[in-house]
Design a protein around this motif. Structure first.
Motif, PDB file in Angstrom:
ATOM      1  N   MET A 183      59.464  43.349 -56.151  1.00 48.55           N
ATOM      2  CA  MET A 183      60.213  42.185 -56.641  1.00 48.55           C
ATOM      3  C   MET A 183      60.784  42.489 -58.020  1.00 48.55           C
ATOM      4  N   ARG A 184      62.080  42.185 -58.184  1.00 48.59           N
ATOM      5  CA  ARG A 184      62.757  42.443 -59.455  1.00 48.59           C
ATOM      6  C   ARG A 184      63.240  41.135 -60.071  1.00 48.59           C
ATOM      7  N   ILE A 185      63.277  41.106 -61.389  1.00 50.54           N
ATOM      8  CA  ILE A 185      63.726  39.935 -62.130  1.00 50.54           C
ATOM      9  C   ILE A 185      64.992  40.314 -62.891  1.00 50.54           C
ATOM     10  N   ILE A 186      66.023  39.461 -62.797  1.00 48.69           N
ATOM     11  CA  ILE A 186      67.280  39.693 -63.496  1.00 48.69           C
ATOM     12  C   ILE A 186      67.641  38.483 -64.340  1.00 48.69           C
ATOM     13  N   ARG A 187      68.525  38.691 -65.321  1.00 48.15           N
ATOM     14  CA  ARG A 187      69.153  37.609 -66.091  1.00 48.15           C
ATOM     15  C   ARG A 187      70.649  37.702 -65.857  1.00 48.15           C
ATOM     16  N   PHE A 188      71.295  36.548 -65.772  1.00 52.28           N
ATOM     17  CA  PHE A 188      72.732  36.538 -65.510  1.00 52.28           C
ATOM     18  C   PHE A 188      73.326  35.234 -66.019  1.00 52.28           C
ATOM     19  N   PHE A 189      74.651  35.205 -66.142  1.00 51.05           N
ATOM     20  CA  PHE A 189      75.342  33.960 -66.470  1.00 51.05           C
ATOM     21  C   PHE A 189      75.550  33.172 -65.184  1.00 51.05           C
ATOM     22  N   ASN A 190      75.055  31.933 -65.156  1.00 52.32           N
ATOM     23  CA  ASN A 190      75.256  31.103 -63.970  1.00 52.32           C
ATOM     24  C   ASN A 190      76.649  30.464 -63.994  1.00 52.32           C
ATOM     25  N   LYS A 191      76.907  29.558 -63.058  1.00 59.91           N
ATOM     26  CA  LYS A 191      78.240  28.946 -62.939  1.00 59.91           C
ATOM     27  C   LYS A 191      78.618  28.153 -64.183  1.00 59.91           C
ATOM     28  N   GLN A 192      77.629  27.701 -64.927  1.00 57.55           N
ATOM     29  CA  GLN A 192      77.882  26.959 -66.162  1.00 57.55           C
ATOM     30  C   GLN A 192      77.967  27.891 -67.372  1.00 57.55           C
ATOM     31  N   ASN A 193      77.959  29.199 -67.088  1.00 60.50           N
ATOM     32  CA  ASN A 193      78.022  30.213 -68.146  1.00 60.50           C
ATOM     33  C   ASN A 193      76.813  30.155 -69.073  1.00 60.50           C
ATOM     34  N   ILE A 194      75.681  29.812 -68.500  1.00 56.29           N
ATOM     35  CA  ILE A 194      74.417  29.736 -69.238  1.00 56.29           C
ATOM     36  C   ILE A 194      73.500  30.828 -68.711  1.00 56.29           C
ATOM     37  N   PRO A 195      72.802  31.570 -69.595  1.00 57.51           N
ATOM     38  CA  PRO A 195      71.864  32.592 -69.114  1.00 57.51           C
ATOM     39  C   PRO A 195      70.804  31.983 -68.206  1.00 57.51           C
ATOM     40  N   TYR A 202      67.214  34.824 -55.641  1.00 58.42           N
ATOM     41  CA  TYR A 202      66.690  33.467 -55.708  1.00 58.42           C
ATOM     42  C   TYR A 202      66.629  33.003 -57.161  1.00 58.42           C
ATOM     43  N   PRO A 203      67.285  31.881 -57.487  1.00 55.74           N
ATOM     44  CA  PRO A 203      67.224  31.369 -58.865  1.00 55.74           C
ATOM     45  C   PRO A 203      65.806  30.940 -59.217  1.00 55.74           C
ATOM     46  N   LEU A 204      65.439  31.126 -60.494  1.00 57.31           N
ATOM     47  CA  LEU A 204      64.112  30.750 -60.974  1.00 57.31           C
ATOM     48  C   LEU A 204      64.238  29.736 -62.107  1.00 57.31           C
ATOM     49  N   PRO A 205      63.299  28.814 -62.232  1.00 55.44           N
ATOM     50  CA  PRO A 205      63.403  27.737 -63.224  1.00 55.44           C
ATOM     51  C   PRO A 205      62.814  28.095 -64.583  1.00 55.44           C
ATOM     52  N   TYR A 206      62.846  29.353 -64.943  1.00 57.59           N
ATOM     53  CA  TYR A 206      62.279  29.781 -66.219  1.00 57.59           C
ATOM     54  C   TYR A 206      63.401  30.190 -67.164  1.00 57.59           C
ATOM     55  N   THR A 207      63.153  30.007 -68.463  1.00 51.48           N
ATOM     56  CA  THR A 207      64.207  30.300 -69.441  1.00 51.48           C
ATOM     57  C   THR A 207      64.458  31.789 -69.590  1.00 51.48           C
ATOM     58  N   ASP A 208      63.398  32.584 -69.462  1.00 49.11           N
ATOM     59  CA  ASP A 208      63.532  34.033 -69.557  1.00 49.11           C
ATOM     60  C   ASP A 208      62.300  34.692 -68.955  1.00 49.11           C
ATOM     61  N   PHE A 209      62.249  36.015 -69.013  1.00 49.34           N
ATOM     62  CA  PHE A 209      61.157  36.753 -68.382  1.00 49.34           C
ATOM     63  C   PHE A 209      59.817  36.398 -69.009  1.00 49.34           C
ATOM     64  N   LEU A 210      59.767  36.262 -70.326  1.00 45.49           N
ATOM     65  CA  LEU A 210      58.504  35.948 -70.986  1.00 45.49           C
ATOM     66  C   LEU A 210      58.022  34.547 -70.639  1.00 45.49           C
ATOM     67  N   ASP A 211      58.935  33.620 -70.415  1.00 40.98           N
ATOM     68  CA  ASP A 211      58.550  32.276 -69.973  1.00 40.98           C
ATOM     69  C   ASP A 211      57.849  32.352 -68.626  1.00 40.98           C
ATOM     70  N   LEU A 212      58.358  33.191 -67.729  1.00 40.71           N
ATOM     71  CA  LEU A 212      57.714  33.401 -66.429  1.00 40.71           C
ATOM     72  C   LEU A 212      56.306  33.969 -66.611  1.00 40.71           C
ATOM     73  N   VAL A 213      56.180  34.988 -67.456  1.00 40.91           N
ATOM     74  CA  VAL A 213      54.878  35.641 -67.663  1.00 40.91           C
ATOM     75  C   VAL A 213      53.880  34.665 -68.288  1.00 40.91           C
ATOM     76  N   ARG A 214      54.313  33.933 -69.298  1.00 36.50           N
ATOM     77  CA  ARG A 214      53.394  33.022 -69.991  1.00 36.50           C
ATOM     78  C   ARG A 214      52.968  31.868 -69.093  1.00 36.50           C
ATOM     79  N   THR A 215      53.882  31.388 -68.259  1.00 36.97           N
ATOM     80  CA  THR A 215      53.517  30.336 -67.311  1.00 36.97           C
ATOM     81  C   THR A 215      52.473  30.847 -66.325  1.00 36.97           C
ATOM     82  N   ALA A 216      52.655  32.073 -65.852  1.00 37.27           N
ATOM     83  CA  ALA A 216      51.674  32.669 -64.941  1.00 37.27           C
ATOM     84  C   ALA A 216      50.319  32.815 -65.620  1.00 37.27           C
ATOM     85  N   ASP A 217      50.323  33.250 -66.881  1.00 34.14           N
ATOM     86  CA  ASP A 217      49.060  33.410 -67.613  1.00 34.14           C
ATOM     87  C   ASP A 217      48.332  32.080 -67.742  1.00 34.14           C
TER      88      ASP A 217
END
Length: 300
Positions: free
Chosen positions: A1-13, A25-40
């Motif tokens: 599984m890979r995680i990417i960042r991109f500009f969405n249709k609203q031009n928001i990361p 698949y879109p994810l509801p986290y602000t960035d990679f560290l938000d995903l990691v900290r939520t998991a922790d």
């Protein structure tokens, strides 16, 4: 599984997960560290959170290659390791002497020493992502990419994931004097990472990654080389342990683990070249090469 960042249709990361069959698949986290900290906080691994989100959402219509990709993480610092492969040791010896020699050098010594070479490479402001230009130093005439596997770590040294890195290098500057290493390694847009972060828990053996580098000029391939992380002289935990020893690092730091792919000694990058660094299972990091205007010629 890979995680990417991109500009969405609203031009928001935005953050997304890329599956083995290339679905995004879109994810509801602000960035990679938000995903990691939520998991922790939940006592889980990031993969479990990603899979839960995927189960209740639909993939995007576009492939991840069609998206406007960003650096997968805005690393506060990027550090790098040198002379961790035999090929890198030989290249450094040639840079400093101009000939192949049997004389024992400090590059030979660090290759076998207990302490590895680790140096500061970049900051978030100096680092670029997929399809963004890497710059050539205006005061160097011998420059190459250095394709490397990057470790994404937290402040304790825990390996969170793996990414692709390009440690741009000025061989003539380092070869002139090893004390010039910071100038041979650090300048604006001298480092690129991406296109994704492969979650650490999804990698069974990180010493089986293949690394491939291709360089194109005028639409023609002028160089291709490959290696595997199995050729690495040192273990990743060993490199990380020396980085964090008596040192403060930050969540999201990237440690580049060294290169085993070096173009021929007569080769140098030119303005307009295109660099592709592929690590199957992570992705292909592509960057155009751009010359800088020498500082003395810039008009304020």
């Amino acid at each position: 599984m890979r995680i990417i960042r991109f500009f969405n249709k609203q031009n928001i990361p935005a953050l997304a997960a890329v599956t083995e069959d290339q679905q995004v698949y879109p994810l509801p986290y602000t960035d990679f560290l938000d995903l990691v900290r939520t998991a922790d906080r939940q006592g889980a691994v990031p993969l479990a959170l990603v899979q839960n989100e995927m189960a209740s959402s639909q993939p995007l219509e576009k492939s991840y290659q069609e998206l406007d990709l960003l650096v997968p993480i805005e690393a506060p610092e990027v550090w790098a390791c040198g002379v961790t492969y035999e090929r890198s040791r030989d290249a450094r010896n040639y840079e400093s002497s101009g000939v192949k020699t049997d004389e024992i050098t400090f590059y030979d010594k660090v290759y076998v020493a207990e302490r590895p070479e680790i140096f500061f490479k970049s900051t978030a402001a100096r680092t670029v992502g997929p399809n963004q230009p890497v710059f050539l130093r205006s005061d160097s005439n011998w420059q190459i990419p250095e394709p490397e596997l990057g470790l994404v770590i937290d402040q304790t040294g825990r390996i969170l994931g793996y990414t692709v890195g390009n440690d741009m290098s000025s061989r003539d500057i380092e070869g002139e004097n090893p004390l010039y290493l910071p100038q041979a390694k650090i300048w604006k847009h001298s480092c690129s990472i991406g296109p994704a972060i492969r979650l650490a828990e999804t990698v069974e053996n990180p010493y089986q990654f293949e690394i491939i580098c291709r360089i194109y000029r005028g639409g023609q391939k002028v160089f291709e080389g490959s290696a595997t992380t199995g050729q690495l002289k040192r273990k990743f935990d060993e490199l990380v342990s020396f980085l964090i020893r008596d040192n403060q690092i930050f969540d999201g730091t990237v440690l580049l683990t060294g290169t085993c792919i070096v173009p021929p000694n007569e080769f140098t990058l030119l303005d307009g070249d295109r660099i592709e660094i592929e690590i199957p299972g992570i992705g292909t990091l592509t960057n155009p090469v751009k010359a800088q205007i020498p500082t003395a010629q810039k008009v304020s």
